[in-house]
Write an enzyme that holds these catalytic residues in place. Sequence first.
Site, PDB file in Angstrom:
ATOM      1  N   ASP A 146       0.590  -1.066   0.035  1.00  0.00           N
ATOM      2  CA  ASP A 146       0.643   0.114   0.354  1.00  0.00           C
ATOM      3  C   ASP A 146       0.877   1.306  -0.290  1.00  0.00           C
ATOM      4  O   ASP A 146       2.028   1.681   0.497  1.00  0.00           O
ATOM      5  CB  ASP A 146      -1.552  -0.093   0.825  1.00  0.00           C
ATOM      6  CG  ASP A 146      -1.881   1.079   0.828  1.00  0.00           C
ATOM      7  OD1 ASP A 146      -1.567   2.202  -0.068  1.00  0.00           O
ATOM      8  OD2 ASP A 146      -2.612   0.948   1.758  1.00  0.00           O
ATOM      9  N   LYS A 150      -1.208   9.691   0.543  1.00  0.00           N
ATOM     10  CA  LYS A 150      -1.505  10.878   1.154  1.00  0.00           C
ATOM     11  C   LYS A 150       0.534  11.708   1.626  1.00  0.00           C
ATOM     12  O   LYS A 150       0.742  10.249   2.721  1.00  0.00           O
ATOM     13  CB  LYS A 150      -2.428  11.147   1.839  1.00  0.00           C
ATOM     14  CG  LYS A 150      -3.797  10.880   0.190  1.00  0.00           C
ATOM     15  CD  LYS A 150      -4.975  11.576   1.442  1.00  0.00           C
ATOM     16  CE  LYS A 150      -6.128  11.104   0.366  1.00  0.00           C
ATOM     17  NZ  LYS A 150      -7.140  11.601   1.198  1.00  0.00           N
ATOM     18  N   LYS A 220      -0.867  -9.495 -13.900  1.00  0.00           N
ATOM     19  CA  LYS A 220      -2.269  -9.124 -14.777  1.00  0.00           C
ATOM     20  C   LYS A 220      -1.780  -7.470 -14.777  1.00  0.00           C
ATOM     21  O   LYS A 220      -2.694  -6.326 -15.456  1.00  0.00           O
ATOM     22  CB  LYS A 220      -3.334 -10.154 -14.872  1.00  0.00           C
ATOM     23  CG  LYS A 220      -4.040 -11.022 -15.662  1.00  0.00           C
ATOM     24  CD  LYS A 220      -4.671 -11.803 -15.073  1.00  0.00           C
ATOM     25  CE  LYS A 220      -4.979 -12.758 -15.357  1.00  0.00           C
ATOM     26  NZ  LYS A 220      -5.979 -13.972 -15.621  1.00  0.00           N
ATOM     27  N   GLU A 222       0.387  -5.078 -13.930  1.00  0.00           N
ATOM     28  CA  GLU A 222       1.480  -4.926 -14.009  1.00  0.00           C
ATOM     29  C   GLU A 222       1.412  -4.905 -15.235  1.00  0.00           C
ATOM     30  O   GLU A 222       1.362  -3.954 -16.601  1.00  0.00           O
ATOM     31  CB  GLU A 222       2.539  -5.380 -13.432  1.00  0.00           C
ATOM     32  CG  GLU A 222       3.603  -4.802 -13.411  1.00  0.00           C
ATOM     33  CD  GLU A 222       4.726  -6.223 -12.698  1.00  0.00           C
ATOM     34  OE1 GLU A 222       6.136  -5.164 -13.268  1.00  0.00           O
ATOM     35  OE2 GLU A 222       4.279  -6.703 -11.605  1.00  0.00           O
TER      36      GLU A 222
END
Length: 241
Positions: A146, A150, A220, A222
């Site tokens: 992840d 922000k 997939k 990528e």
Amino acid sequence: MSESSNTNLEQAKQEGKYIRTIRSFVKREGRLTKGQAAAIEKCWPIMGLEHKNGMLDLSEVFGNNNDVVLEIGFGMGKSLVEMAKNAPHLNFIGIEVHRPGVGACLMDADEAGITNLRIFEHDAVEVLADCIADESLTTLQLFFPDPWHKKRHHKRRIVQGEFVEKLRSQLKMGGVFHMATDWENYAEHMLEVMQAAPGFKNQSTTNDYVPRPDLRPLTKFEQRGHRLGHGVWDLMFERTK
């Protein structure tokens, strides 16, 4: 507790366990398909590992002394299963917090008939702290974590100085920490953290990123990104101290 800059790990040791107040993931509970649920019921007794059982004896877990590759956050597990299938001479441990991903991975592993893969359904930082012995891993993989794009969430990024220092001790000398991300800003962050981390050497000849090695399957996701002109950055750092 260390007061080093931005970290997603605010840890203290209590009774030998790491206590964390900031996590690098949000647990989103999706529904299991019937196939995933069946795979967990069938395969978990054989392939599942429990954090509560503490430190692992990897030669006992796998029944051999082959080198061990550990992947943090394997998603749905397709790449991990493909790697394990393509490298029967290696042992693989995957860690994932999302149960549908665990079920999907076990389903694919069962279908592929592989025996060199074990799975944790738990927080990777706690698994590393409590279950993985020092100098026991040949490779540690972190693919597409992840990005927490922000700025105010950057402290949640898993690649931070304290985390890297912990995993360095668990890599064998000459072992490799392999990262990949499709967020350029996170790639820059990873590079900055790793260049500052003691005991690691960048395997890039240009001292930044490496081409995707053949051992990391092209996903997939990528492939779609490449068609849209999106970049992917791989980083590989070797433990030298």
